[in-house]
Design a protein around this motif. Structure first.
Motif, mmCIF file in Angstrom:
data_model
loop_
_atom_site.group_PDB
_atom_site.id
_atom_site.type_symbol
_atom_site.label_atom_id
_atom_site.label_comp_id
_atom_site.label_asym_id
_atom_site.label_seq_id
_atom_site.Cartn_x
_atom_site.Cartn_y
_atom_site.Cartn_z
ATOM 1 N N UNK A 200 0.857 -1.178 0.000
ATOM 2 C CA UNK A 200 0.000 0.000 0.000
ATOM 3 C C UNK A 200 0.898 1.233 0.000
ATOM 4 N N UNK A 201 0.641 2.135 -0.922
ATOM 5 C CA UNK A 201 1.431 3.371 -1.032
ATOM 6 C C UNK A 201 0.493 4.556 -0.806
ATOM 7 N N UNK A 202 0.639 5.144 0.362
ATOM 8 C CA UNK A 202 -0.133 6.343 0.712
ATOM 9 C C UNK A 202 0.663 7.558 0.245
ATOM 10 N N UNK A 203 0.008 8.474 -0.437
ATOM 11 C CA UNK A 203 0.716 9.656 -0.936
ATOM 12 C C UNK A 203 0.179 10.914 -0.263
ATOM 13 N N UNK A 204 1.058 11.859 -0.068
ATOM 14 C CA UNK A 204 0.671 13.122 0.563
ATOM 15 C C UNK A 204 1.207 14.278 -0.258
ATOM 16 N N UNK A 205 0.398 15.315 -0.497
ATOM 17 C CA UNK A 205 0.870 16.414 -1.332
ATOM 18 C C UNK A 205 1.933 17.272 -0.665
ATOM 19 N N UNK A 206 2.633 17.964 -1.518
ATOM 20 C CA UNK A 206 3.657 18.898 -1.082
ATOM 21 C C UNK A 206 3.738 20.015 -2.127
ATOM 22 N N UNK A 207 4.578 20.987 -1.900
ATOM 23 C CA UNK A 207 4.768 22.047 -2.889
ATOM 24 C C UNK A 207 5.959 21.701 -3.773
ATOM 25 N N UNK A 208 5.719 21.539 -5.067
ATOM 26 C CA UNK A 208 6.809 21.243 -5.998
ATOM 27 C C UNK A 208 7.621 22.513 -6.258
ATOM 28 N N UNK A 209 8.846 22.347 -6.797
ATOM 29 C CA UNK A 209 9.730 23.492 -7.028
ATOM 30 C C UNK A 209 9.061 24.602 -7.829
ATOM 31 N N UNK A 210 8.241 24.175 -8.789
ATOM 32 C CA UNK A 210 7.606 25.151 -9.686
ATOM 33 C C UNK A 210 6.736 26.143 -8.943
ATOM 34 N N UNK A 211 6.171 25.669 -7.790
ATOM 35 C CA UNK A 211 4.961 26.320 -7.316
ATOM 36 C C UNK A 211 4.988 26.718 -5.844
ATOM 37 N N UNK A 212 6.201 26.813 -5.288
ATOM 38 C CA UNK A 212 6.302 27.270 -3.907
ATOM 39 C C UNK A 212 6.241 28.792 -3.897
#
Ligand code: ZN
Length: 362
Positions: A200-212
């Motif tokens: 099971x792979x749970x994913x969580x969002x973050x701010x990518x380089x493009x969009x911080x």
């Protein structure tokens, strides 16, 4: 019903949220609980579910292992909820929301921004901490192990340790790492190994380089997390990763972020144009969207849940809270008010038991 009838028709025979017609728009979007408005529209009998014996499984529950917190502070990426977290606060919040077991993970940025050796060390120590928490409080916690991504060799070592020694419940990773999303070829060895383990792979969002700090005054969590999640879903599907590694059980946070808004572009536009036109059909993409899991964190309101249940089966929705950034009681109320009782029991617990069968005995 054929797929060509579209998602809108898919669940048209269902009727959710019988009380929604009398709910104001602000309350429909979760404002009632957050703003302290009396929940007079909602039946007291339904709310009693929150007070019954804890039985829910929360797949979106953040902890702050000490080594990891120090590392995040060194990056100046810490915030008050993660700094002030404690085991006791977790358990108290779980009790208030009727949560039996929380599958834990550190939140964004996990170990992004640390050098390779430090990322590997911090991930290892954090995973061991999470496992100790699980052992010290039998039945109350599970563990999504953190990986030192985007470092592949170190991540493969941590996968082996996490599953073979710690016996974790799955992996918890970010939706992107710097300028790379999860369907990028660089990550393939990790998915190959996790597929072999039927993980099971749970994913969580973050701010990518493009969009911080993209828009002045707007926290990444407000908009960017939802868009980064949908970028990653697109990347995993249209790279072929999801089709190739069918034994991975993906969980997307926050109901898939902006997926419900953008799914038509996946299903109609992307499959009809190069470079995907000859590789994917609407049925293939729809099949992947419908087999992923989605948690209820930050979306336990009638507006977003209505969209989600039109897009995916009830069997793929799992309870999540985003503690300590939100509270279990809010999500329990939001879900309990919206779903019919038999669907609610699936979302609260039964769907998650397919992912974590060890909890069946709890
Ligand atoms: Zn979260």
């Amino acid at each position: 019903m054929t797929k060509s009838q579209g998602n809108g028709a898919r669940n048209s025979n269902r009727h959710y949220c019988t009380s929604c017609t009398s709910v104001t728009r602000r309350e429909a979007l979760g404002g009632g609980a957050a703003l302290g408005i009396a929940a007079t529209f909602f039946g007291l009998g339904r709310n009693a579910a929150a007070q019954s014996k804890p039985h829910r499984i929360d797949v979106h529950h953040h902890i702050s292992p000490p080594t990891w917190l120090d590392a995040v502070k060194s990056l100046k990426k810490d915030n008050p909820p993660m700094v002030n977290w404690s085991v006791q606060k977790s358990i108290e919040d779980m009790e208030k929301g009727g949560v039996a077991t929380a599958i834990t993970s550190p939140t964004t940025p996990q170990v992004t921004g640390l050098d390779k050796a430090t990322a590997a060390r911090v991930a290892r120590e954090a995973n061991e901490y999470a496992k100790r928490l699980q052992t010290d409080h039998p039945g109350r916690f599970g563990t999504f192990a953190m990986l030192p991504l985007p470092h592949i060799d170190e991540s493969l070592k941590e996968i082996a340790y996490a599953f073979d020694t710690l016996k974790v419940d799955g992996i918890g990773c970010m939706t992107s790492y710097g300028d790379k999303w999860l369907g990028y070829a660089e990550f393939e060895p990790v998915w190959e190994e996790l597929n072999r383990r039927k993980a099971t792979v749970y994913t969580h969002p973050t701010g990518a380089n493009c969009c911080v700090n993209l828009v002045r005054g707007i926290d990444e969590a407000y908009i960017e997390y939802g868009t980064d999640t949908v970028r990653s879903i697109f990347s995993v599907i249209f790279s072929g990763t999801a089709q190739k590694y069918k034994d991975i059980n993906w969980i997307w946070s926050h109901g898939g972020g902006a997926l419900t808004a953008f799914a038509e572009r996946f299903l109609v536009q992307a499959v009809s144009r190069p470079p995907y036109k000859d590789k994917f059909t609407r049925e293939i993409v729809d099949g992947e969207i419908r087999r992923f899991y989605y948690d209820t964190a930050q979306i336990a309101n009638p507006v977003t849940l209505s969209a989600l249940v039109q897009l995916v089966p009830i069997s793929q929705i799992v309870y999540g809270t985003d503690f300590p950034y939100r509270h279990a009681a809010d999500h329990t109320k939001g879900c309990t008010d919206f779903f019919k009782a038999d669907d609610l029991s699936k979302i609260d617990r039964e769907n998650a038991l397919r992912l974590f069968p060890r909890l069946s005995a709890a």
